[in-house]
Write a protein that holds these residues in place. Structure first.
Motif, PDB file in Angstrom:
ATOM      1  N   THR A 137       0.816  -1.223   0.000  1.00  0.00           N
ATOM      2  CA  THR A 137       0.000   0.000   0.000  1.00  0.00           C
ATOM      3  C   THR A 137       0.850   1.274   0.000  1.00  0.00           C
ATOM      4  O   THR A 137       0.409   2.309   0.496  1.00  0.00           O
ATOM      5  N   TYR A 138       2.007   1.208  -0.588  1.00  0.00           N
ATOM      6  CA  TYR A 138       2.928   2.341  -0.544  1.00  0.00           C
ATOM      7  C   TYR A 138       2.343   3.627  -1.129  1.00  0.00           C
ATOM      8  O   TYR A 138       2.581   4.709  -0.598  1.00  0.00           O
ATOM      9  N   LEU A 139       1.579   3.520  -2.211  1.00  0.00           N
ATOM     10  CA  LEU A 139       0.986   4.728  -2.798  1.00  0.00           C
ATOM     11  C   LEU A 139      -0.066   5.328  -1.870  1.00  0.00           C
ATOM     12  O   LEU A 139      -0.162   6.551  -1.740  1.00  0.00           O
ATOM     13  N   ARG A 140      -0.833   4.488  -1.186  1.00  0.00           N
ATOM     14  CA  ARG A 140      -1.821   4.994  -0.229  1.00  0.00           C
ATOM     15  C   ARG A 140      -1.120   5.583   0.993  1.00  0.00           C
ATOM     16  O   ARG A 140      -1.587   6.573   1.563  1.00  0.00           O
ATOM     17  N   ILE A 141      -0.013   4.978   1.411  1.00  0.00           N
ATOM     18  CA  ILE A 141       0.752   5.517   2.539  1.00  0.00           C
ATOM     19  C   ILE A 141       1.270   6.911   2.179  1.00  0.00           C
ATOM     20  O   ILE A 141       1.130   7.859   2.963  1.00  0.00           O
ATOM     21  N   ARG A 142       1.821   7.043   0.992  1.00  0.00           N
ATOM     22  CA  ARG A 142       2.325   8.349   0.552  1.00  0.00           C
ATOM     23  C   ARG A 142       1.183   9.371   0.501  1.00  0.00           C
ATOM     24  O   ARG A 142       1.334  10.500   0.972  1.00  0.00           O
ATOM     25  N   ALA A 143       0.043   8.976  -0.041  1.00  0.00           N
ATOM     26  CA  ALA A 143      -1.111   9.885  -0.100  1.00  0.00           C
ATOM     27  C   ALA A 143      -1.559  10.264   1.313  1.00  0.00           C
ATOM     28  O   ALA A 143      -1.930  11.418   1.562  1.00  0.00           O
ATOM     29  N   GLY A 144      -1.520   9.315   2.231  1.00  0.00           N
ATOM     30  CA  GLY A 144      -1.893   9.586   3.609  1.00  0.00           C
ATOM     31  C   GLY A 144      -0.975  10.601   4.264  1.00  0.00           C
ATOM     32  O   GLY A 144      -1.425  11.463   5.031  1.00  0.00           O
ATOM     33  N   ILE A 145       0.300  10.508   3.968  1.00  0.00           N
ATOM     34  CA  ILE A 145       1.261  11.465   4.527  1.00  0.00           C
ATOM     35  C   ILE A 145       1.013  12.858   3.958  1.00  0.00           C
ATOM     36  O   ILE A 145       1.011  13.849   4.695  1.00  0.00           O
TER      37      ILE A 145
END
Length: 157
Positions: A137-145
């Motif tokens: 989920t790296y792209l969602r993690i980045r979006a979350g940040i």
């Protein structure tokens, strides 16, 4: 065995442990702070990440005898009410899939946002390099940040 008084999430906690006992085991087994997870046991995956004086630290390879007077912050201590901008963003964007790594991801991201309130993708990738997500989920993690940075800038702390 030794007796240690550690500052954990803003409170002094006294415990007995051998000095080489990993901080993770003290947190989980003695203090029932189970947000930090055991992943690899060699400091490579990031699931066990806590802060020592604000610095992301792998609790699975940090001996309790080396903590000293440093302030330990776990995911449970990031926000007493669960309203840290990262926690809000994670919920808003439904960031986690299985969730196992997320406490470590959030703790690493919290230190990044403190240092860089509006990080670039490259800064996020560099800071979270080594925090593994089995679900990808790296792209969602980045979006979350990025969303957490926006919330913090709006005063949602």
């Amino acid at each position: 065995m030794g007796q240690y008084t550690l500052s954990i999430n803003g409170a002094a906690r006294t415990l007995d442990a051998a000095p080489e006992t990993p901080l993770l085991w003290v947190l989980r087994d003695q203090l029932q702070l189970v947000g930090s997870k055991f992943g690899c046991g060699i400091g490579q995956c990031g699931a066990c990440t806590v802060h020592l004086d604000g610095v992301p630290t792998r609790a699975c390879v940090t001996p309790v005898g080396e903590v000293g007077r440093r302030q330990v912050t776990t995911i449970e201590g990031l926000s007493k009410t669960g309203d840290h901008p990262l926690q809000k963003a994670w919920q808003e964007l439904d960031v986690p899939q299985c969730g196992y790594c997320q406490a470590g991801q959030i703790m690493t991201a919290a230190a990044l946002l403190k240092k860089s309130p509006k990080p670039s993708d490259a800064e996020i990738d560099a800071a979270l390099d080594g925090n593994l997500c089995r679900c990808g989920t790296y792209l969602r993690i980045r979006a979350g940040i990025h969303r957490a940075a926006e919330l913090a800038a709006q005063g949602a702390v």
